[in-house]
Scaffold this active site. Structure first.
Site, mmCIF file in Angstrom:
data_model
loop_
_atom_site.group_PDB
_atom_site.id
_atom_site.type_symbol
_atom_site.label_atom_id
_atom_site.label_comp_id
_atom_site.label_asym_id
_atom_site.label_seq_id
_atom_site.Cartn_x
_atom_site.Cartn_y
_atom_site.Cartn_z
ATOM 1 N N VAL A 31 0.858 -1.174 0.000
ATOM 2 C CA VAL A 31 0.000 0.000 0.000
ATOM 3 C C VAL A 31 0.898 1.229 0.000
ATOM 4 O O VAL A 31 1.980 1.220 0.593
ATOM 5 C CB VAL A 31 -0.945 0.011 1.222
ATOM 6 C CG1 VAL A 31 -1.538 1.393 1.463
ATOM 7 C CG2 VAL A 31 -2.068 -1.003 1.040
ATOM 8 N N CYS A 32 0.475 2.261 -0.685
ATOM 9 C CA CYS A 32 1.167 3.549 -0.708
ATOM 10 C C CYS A 32 2.594 3.363 -1.242
ATOM 11 O O CYS A 32 2.816 2.620 -2.199
ATOM 12 C CB CYS A 32 1.122 4.157 0.684
ATOM 13 S SG CYS A 32 1.409 5.940 0.724
ATOM 14 N N THR A 33 3.576 4.024 -0.631
ATOM 15 C CA THR A 33 4.944 3.936 -1.127
ATOM 16 C C THR A 33 5.596 2.590 -0.826
ATOM 17 O O THR A 33 6.753 2.370 -1.191
ATOM 18 C CB THR A 33 5.814 5.061 -0.531
ATOM 19 O OG1 THR A 33 5.761 4.995 0.901
ATOM 20 C CG2 THR A 33 5.341 6.423 -0.997
#
Length: 293
Positions: A166-168
């Site tokens: 998730v995300c970076t």
């Protein structure tokens, strides 16, 4: 409510009616003689409901490993974890090099909500159904050049049923060589960095390419978790978890993506993240060189 008992509570709180159960908890209580229900009878109702709806909640045991690390964004971890804890017959590991508390991006940063790993890399189960990596800058940048972390992810990624982030967190997967040739997404400000890591940047709240499942920024972790729950069990089970969490977002502002945000808001964040993007591109190029050498 304890999420580990979600299936029990969910069955008692409405799935019986939704799925056409032959006997509701209220009917069972009446049959038992009426009166105020006790804790014991309530628990028995839950167990009975599970038996009635075994087709919904049962399945082979799943083993889920979530990387935790200093400087990660807590919501990136908590969103998916909230969903995963709602699954029955699952084993969850919070993975790190050791069992010391991880939190904060600097030694002097106060640990407001400590996260304690449960399992070291060395003791991680041999095969994971889900290998998950959360994001969080600047922690992500440190992990992108941490050989021990990257080697661990690369090794576990060979056999994991789903390799996810998730995300970076997708930048860490990419730095470990796990997104080469795969469609993937990331936080909006680092989305195009994925190309430097051999991935195919693809817009989407959740992007699925074969067994790679990547979520967008921060709050996309709940959407991501539900997608994984559906793959591990069934869409109906995932929908039941969504209702249990009352995940029905209606934000007060329509500014949750670069395309929707007002120009002044977008410019503010673009300016604020300029240095972060430069660092992300630089680290991604170094990772690419390392992987190709």
């Amino acid at each position: 409510m304890n999420r580990r008992n979600f299936a029990q509570w969910a069955a008692a709180l409405g799935l019986a009616k939704i799925l056409g159960a032959s006997e509701t908890a209220e009917a069972a209580e009446k049959k038992a003689g009426g009166g105020a229900p006790s804790k014991e009878t309530a628990e028995q109702h839950h167990l009975d409901a599970i038996k009635r709806h075994a087709a919904l909640t049962e399945g082979p045991k799943v083993t889920i490993g979530l990387l935790v690390y200093p400087g990660m964004f807590l919501q990136d971890l908590v969103g998916p974890l909230t969903v995963f804890e709602s699954l029955m017959n699952r084993e969850i590991h919070l993975l790190w090099k050791n069992l010391d508390v991880v939190a904060g991006d600097k030694p002097e940063t106060p640990v407001l909500i400590p996260v304690k790993p449960t399992t070291t890399f060395r003791d991680c189960p041999e095969k994971l159904d889900v290998l998950f990596v959360p994001g969080g800058v600047p922690g992500t940048f440190t992990m992108m050049e941490d050989k021990e972390v990257l080697d661990f992810l690369a090794e576990k990624g060979k056999s994991a049923r789903f390799v996810t982030s998730v995300c970076t967190g997708s930048l860490i997967l990419g730095a470990a060589g796990l997104l080469d040739g795969y469609k993937a997404t990331s936080y909006w400000a680092t989305h195009d960095v994925l190309k430097e890591l051999g991935a195919i940047p693809t817009k989407g709240r959740v992007v699925v390419d074969r067994n790679r499942v990547t979520g967008g920024g921060v709050t996309a972790g709940i959407d991501f978790g539900l997608k994984i729950a559906a793959s591990l069990r069934s869409p109906d089970y995932a929908k039941a978890i969504q209702l249990y969490l009352e995940y029905d977002p209606a934000p007060p502002y329509n500014s949750g993506s670069p395309e929707k945000a007002p120009p002044v808001v977008r410019q503010f964040l673009d300016d604020m993240f300029a240095g972060m993007r430069e660092t992300a591109f630089s680290l991604a190029k170094r990772a690419k060189q390392r992987l190709s050498s």
